[in-house]
Design an enzyme around this catalytic site. Structure first.
Site, PDB file in Angstrom:
ATOM      1  N   ASP A   1     -31.129 -26.865  19.677  1.00 23.82           N
ATOM      2  CA  ASP A   1     -29.696 -26.910  19.438  1.00 23.82           C
ATOM      3  C   ASP A   1     -29.003 -27.001  20.809  1.00 23.82           C
ATOM      4  O   ASP A   1     -29.631 -26.768  21.850  1.00 23.82           O
ATOM      5  CB  ASP A   1     -29.324 -25.617  18.699  1.00 23.82           C
ATOM      6  CG  ASP A   1     -27.837 -25.412  18.568  1.00 23.82           C
ATOM      7  OD1 ASP A   1     -27.142 -26.364  18.178  1.00 23.82           O
ATOM      8  OD2 ASP A   1     -27.355 -24.294  18.853  1.00 23.82           O
TER       9      ASP A   1
ATOM     10  N   ASP B   1     -25.035 -26.086  21.658  1.00 24.76           N
ATOM     11  CA  ASP B   1     -24.089 -25.006  21.961  1.00 24.76           C
ATOM     12  C   ASP B   1     -24.673 -23.635  21.647  1.00 24.76           C
ATOM     13  O   ASP B   1     -25.168 -23.398  20.554  1.00 24.76           O
ATOM     14  CB  ASP B   1     -22.803 -25.193  21.142  1.00 24.76           C
ATOM     15  CG  ASP B   1     -22.061 -26.458  21.515  1.00 24.76           C
ATOM     16  OD1 ASP B   1     -21.217 -26.390  22.415  1.00 24.76           O
ATOM     17  OD2 ASP B   1     -22.343 -27.517  20.918  1.00 24.76           O
TER      18      ASP B   1
HETATM   19 MG   LIG Z   1     -25.553 -23.406  18.456  1.00 23.63          MG
END
Ligand SMILES: [Mg+2]
Length: 256
Positions: free
Chosen positions: A26, A28
């Site tokens: 992922d 962020d």
């Molecule tokens: Mg995230």
């Protein structure tokens, strides 16, 4: 759940035994610290450097995000890797080919929905709307704390009549309207998996509720790593993005 670093002996031997390696993450809150406004999040230079080193030791790389594909690819800026945008609704193959699993009608519909949200939330300062194509995000990180419940309640009441067409997703101080469909980070990870040689060891790092679909997609064949306060959806845990960087450095070192 164990901190991945505390099990490194076992992890290192799996890396050594693996025929090939794939690192999926992922963006962020996992590779990049979460910013007050989504447009301010940046990939730290040392993370970009270690991703380059991993690519150099023939590791398949993929970034799997709720951001739109174009935004994500621009922010990471590494060519020849997998990018998954909008929680699986958009995929860029390492060849550069894009696949989008939604219709332009869906995009127009969410644009109209954005107008409805904007009207209903006009009196709440700090709400940021982000229309990402098949997903419309309502960010409320900048809304004062006592009014955040009001944002969520208003979001739900506006979206209620449209449930046939959209579904709700909740992230970290963001609520999302997503076009109804079967795409998620798990379906995207399965597409990536299907392109990998047999006996590839897959790592997946993520901190969001939407990463849980991806953890399920690697369960039993890969190493899922939940970042942040552990909720029990993966085998391993790491506290924060700097710890993820440390582990990526270890993988690059041990794979040489
Ligand atoms: Mg995230």
């Amino acid at each position: 759940m164990r901190d991945l670093r505390e099990s490194w002996g076992e992890i290192a031997s799996r890396i050594a035994r693996a025929r090939a390696l794939c690192v999926l993450s992922d963006f962020d809150g996992t590779l990049a610290p979460i910013a007050d406004r989504p447009e301010l999040a940046e990939l730290p230079a040392d993370v970009r450097a270690v991703l380059g080193r991993l690519a150099a030791v023939k590791t398949v790389l993929g970034i799997v995000s709720g951001r739109s594909l174009d935004d994500l690819a621009r922010r990471v800026g590494i060519a020849g890797i997998w990018y998954v945008g909008n929680h699986g609704y958009e995929i860029r193959f390492p060849s550069g080919e894009d696949r989008r699993f939604y219709e332009s009608d869906d995009v127009h519909f969410l644009d109209a929905l954005r107008g409805e949200f904007a009207e209903a939330m006009a009196g709440i300062p700090g709400v940021i709307f982000e229309h990402k194509g098949p997903v419309l995000a309502v960010h409320y990180r900048l809304v004062e704390e006592r009014r955040r419940d009001e944002v969520v309640r208003t979001f739900q009441s506006v979206i209620q009549p449209h449930f046939r067409r959209v579904m709700i997703g909740h992230g970290k101080l963001v609520a999302e309207a997503r076009v109804r469909g079967s795409c998620n980070k798990g379906t995207a990870v399965r597409i990536i998996r299907s392109e990998l040689p047999a006996r590839t060891l897959i790592f997946y790092f993520g901190d969001d509720a939407t990463d849980r679909d991806a953890f399920r997609a690697v369960a039993g064949v890969g190493i899922g790593v939940e970042v942040g306060p552990p909720a029990g959806y993966a085998d391993y845990t790491l506290p924060d993005p700097p710890a993820v960087l440390e582990v990526l450095e270890r993988i690059a070192r041990d794979r040489r």
